[in-house]
Design a protein around this motif. Structure first.
Motif, PDB file in Angstrom:
ATOM      1  N   LEU A 226       0.850  -1.189   0.000  1.00  0.00           N
ATOM      2  CA  LEU A 226       0.000   0.000   0.000  1.00  0.00           C
ATOM      3  C   LEU A 226       0.889   1.244   0.000  1.00  0.00           C
ATOM      4  N   LEU A 227       0.613   2.142  -0.919  1.00  0.00           N
ATOM      5  CA  LEU A 227       1.416   3.365  -1.007  1.00  0.00           C
ATOM      6  C   LEU A 227       1.447   4.104   0.325  1.00  0.00           C
ATOM      7  N   HIS A 228       0.311   4.189   0.963  1.00  0.00           N
ATOM      8  CA  HIS A 228       0.182   4.920   2.232  1.00  0.00           C
ATOM      9  C   HIS A 228       1.170   4.396   3.286  1.00  0.00           C
ATOM     10  N   ASP A 229       1.440   3.091   3.251  1.00  0.00           N
ATOM     11  CA  ASP A 229       2.333   2.504   4.257  1.00  0.00           C
ATOM     12  C   ASP A 229       3.790   2.897   4.044  1.00  0.00           C
ATOM     13  N   PRO A 232       6.422   9.033   2.229  1.00  0.00           N
ATOM     14  CA  PRO A 232       7.297   9.909   3.011  1.00  0.00           C
ATOM     15  C   PRO A 232       6.523  10.904   3.880  1.00  0.00           C
ATOM     16  N   ARG A 233       5.242  11.091   3.602  1.00  0.00           N
ATOM     17  CA  ARG A 233       4.435  12.017   4.405  1.00  0.00           C
ATOM     18  C   ARG A 233       3.659  11.298   5.512  1.00  0.00           C
ATOM     19  N   ARG A 234       3.882  10.007   5.656  1.00  0.00           N
ATOM     20  CA  ARG A 234       3.090   9.220   6.606  1.00  0.00           C
ATOM     21  C   ARG A 234       3.212   9.744   8.044  1.00  0.00           C
ATOM     22  N   GLY A 235       4.398  10.221   8.405  1.00  0.00           N
ATOM     23  CA  GLY A 235       4.584  10.750   9.762  1.00  0.00           C
ATOM     24  C   GLY A 235       3.631  11.903  10.032  1.00  0.00           C
ATOM     25  N   LEU A 256      -1.406  14.738   2.328  1.00  0.00           N
ATOM     26  CA  LEU A 256      -2.269  15.322   1.292  1.00  0.00           C
ATOM     27  C   LEU A 256      -3.669  14.709   1.266  1.00  0.00           C
ATOM     28  N   ILE A 257      -4.041  14.056   2.328  1.00  0.00           N
ATOM     29  CA  ILE A 257      -5.315  13.324   2.282  1.00  0.00           C
ATOM     30  C   ILE A 257      -6.518  14.243   2.083  1.00  0.00           C
ATOM     31  N   LEU A 258      -6.459  15.419   2.646  1.00  0.00           N
ATOM     32  CA  LEU A 258      -7.592  16.336   2.488  1.00  0.00           C
ATOM     33  C   LEU A 258      -7.591  17.001   1.115  1.00  0.00           C
ATOM     34  N   GLY A 260      -7.282  15.054  -1.524  1.00  0.00           N
ATOM     35  CA  GLY A 260      -7.716  13.980  -2.430  1.00  0.00           C
ATOM     36  C   GLY A 260      -6.740  12.844  -2.599  1.00  0.00           C
ATOM     37  N   CYS A 261      -5.730  12.731  -1.739  1.00  0.00           N
ATOM     38  CA  CYS A 261      -4.745  11.654  -1.917  1.00  0.00           C
ATOM     39  C   CYS A 261      -5.415  10.280  -1.835  1.00  0.00           C
ATOM     40  N   LYS A 262      -5.131   9.431  -2.815  1.00  0.00           N
ATOM     41  CA  LYS A 262      -5.710   8.080  -2.860  1.00  0.00           C
ATOM     42  C   LYS A 262      -4.710   7.037  -2.360  1.00  0.00           C
ATOM     43  N   GLY A 263      -3.615   7.501  -1.745  1.00  0.00           N
ATOM     44  CA  GLY A 263      -2.590   6.569  -1.244  1.00  0.00           C
ATOM     45  C   GLY A 263      -3.128   5.477  -0.343  1.00  0.00           C
ATOM     46  N   PRO A 264      -4.113   5.769   0.510  1.00  0.00           N
ATOM     47  CA  PRO A 264      -4.634   4.715   1.389  1.00  0.00           C
ATOM     48  C   PRO A 264      -5.409   3.620   0.656  1.00  0.00           C
ATOM     49  N   LYS A 265      -5.692   3.823  -0.626  1.00  0.00           N
ATOM     50  CA  LYS A 265      -6.440   2.814  -1.390  1.00  0.00           C
ATOM     51  C   LYS A 265      -5.613   2.257  -2.534  1.00  0.00           C
TER      52      LYS A 265
HETATM   53 FE1  SF4 Z   1       0.936   9.925   2.013  1.00  0.00          FE
HETATM   54 FE2  SF4 Z   1      -1.425  10.194   0.900  1.00  0.00          FE
HETATM   55 FE3  SF4 Z   1      -1.123   8.552   2.976  1.00  0.00          FE
HETATM   56 FE4  SF4 Z   1      -1.026  11.200   3.332  1.00  0.00          FE
HETATM   57  S1  SF4 Z   1      -2.804   9.974   2.659  1.00  0.00           S
HETATM   58  S2  SF4 Z   1       0.395   9.685   4.193  1.00  0.00           S
HETATM   59  S3  SF4 Z   1       0.000  11.858   1.442  1.00  0.00           S
HETATM   60  S4  SF4 Z   1      -0.224   8.305   0.952  1.00  0.00           S
END
Ligand code: SF4
Length: 358
Positions: A226-229, A232-235, A256-258, A260-265
């Motif tokens: 998963l990209l989110h895992d 580099p912005r996870r902290g 960047l989740i607010l 529209g980041c789709k990293g968690p999916k």
């Molecule tokens: Fe990174 Fe996006 Fe997850 Fe935020 S929501 S930590 S920007 S992948």
């Protein structure tokens, strides 16, 4: 001319070649003892297995991605090795000459690479050389030793063409509709990463079979995390620090989740392996992940800069993007602490559709 004569002409030493093979086998999670076998398979490839590279409804971005990273790049190394006999964008011939090249490659034991989507119903949306692309795709796929769909458009019909009124779908669906039961290896992303294409080809040449694929027929080696895992912005996500104002320099590195980041999916190795010879990737460049390695891209994830609707946080349940900060901040306030919440939430933004079928 021998195999390595060809490489040396291109300034590729044996040492560089072996380094490439070692890096690729490592990326695929293969044991070190596979390096000689992989090198042998690629050396065999120097004898030039033919490739037919078809383009349907596309922007040629995957071709650009594969060819523009070079000097010498792994892409050049492998694609030259493979002898692309037919590729409408890069081949010198046109018209009858091009068609002759296609017909000639069709008689050999070729590898089929497909870039771009295909209209499922109305052929008029994609005609190549006066012939429906759908028919060419079916005819070619039937004879291919292996079929690789590169980019979001060819894989699952995701991408911009699939978002339009053309009824565009991916290669696998076209073949299914035509009653052709052949595995299509999907290498989505907009565009495909050269390393993904090379790694898949090296694996195939080594084992003469597809690598382990997930439920969307993507190689697990490249789409298993998963990209989110790995972001580099996870902290900042864990700390509840979300970018809300593009113009605020203090928020520059925030999650960047607010936005529209789709990293968690999104399952992809983008955070580990960047584009353009490792120059950069979307999130590092300040853009939210658009989720282009997922079949829901583009339509299911648009508009790209809007918040995602819901997340699933084990131990917390479903929340929407608006409440992410409140949940994390609120939990800290009642004594759980950000760290505890962060631990509970580690790897917690799950994609229930992701199943590996190793
Ligand atoms: Fe990174 Fe996006 Fe997850 Fe935020 S929501 S930590 S920007 S992948």
């Amino acid at each position: 001319m021998g195999s390595f004569d060809l490489l040396q002409l291109k300034g590729v030493s044996r040492r560089d070649f072996m380094k490439l093979i070692a890096a690729t086998t490592a990326a695929l999670g293969l044991p070190e003892l596979m390096i000689p076998r992989a090198a042998g398979a690629v050396e065999q490839a120097l004898k030039k297995p033919p490739v037919i590279w078809l383009e349907g409804m596309d922007c040629t971005g995957c071709t650009e991605s594969a060819l523009a990273t070079l000097n010498p790049s792994p892409a050049e190394l492998i694609l030259d090795m493979l002898s692309i006999r037919y590729h409408e964008t890069i081949m010198a011939g046109s018209g009858l000459t091009a068609d002759e090249a296609y017909q000639s490659a069709l008689k050999e034991n070729f590898i089929l690479v497909v870039e771009g989507a295909c209209p499922a119903k109305e052929d008029r949306f994609c005609m190549v050389g006066g012939k429906p692309f759908r028919k060419t795709l079916i005819e070619t796929a039937q004879k291919a030793q292996v079929i690789i769909a590169v980019g979001s458009c060819a894989s699952e019909g995701a991408g911009i063409p699939g978002a339009c009124a053309t009824g565009a779908v991916g290669v696998a669906e076209i073949l299914r509709n035509a009653g052709i039961n052949k595995t299509v290896i999907n290498l989505p992303c907009c565009p495909v990463k050269p390393t993904t294409l090379i790694g898949t080809l090296v694996y195939y040449l080594t084992y003469q079979k597809a690598p382990a694929l997930d439920s969307q027929n993507r190689p697990v080696a490249f789409y298993g995390s998963l990209l989110h895992d790995n972001c580099p912005r996870r902290g900042h996500f864990e700390n509840g620090e979300f970018l809300t104002d593009w113009n605020d320099p203090l928020q520059k590195e925030y999650c960047l989740i607010l936005k529209g980041c789709k990293g968690p999916k999104t399952y992809t190795d983008c955070a580990q392996v960047w584009w353009n010879d490792n120059a950069n990737f979307c999130i590092n460049a300040g853009s939210p992940c658009a989720g282009c390695s997922e079949k829901d891209f583009y339509n299911g994830f648009s508009p790209l800069y809007s918040k995602q609707e819901m997340f699933k946080l084990p131990g917390i349940g479903h929340i929407n993007a608006d409440t992410v900060g409140i949940v994390i901040g609120g939990a800290a306030a009642v004594g759980l602490g950000v760290h505890l919440v962060a631990t509970a939430a580690s790897g917690r933004l799950s994609n229930k559709d992701h199943k590996e079928d190793m």
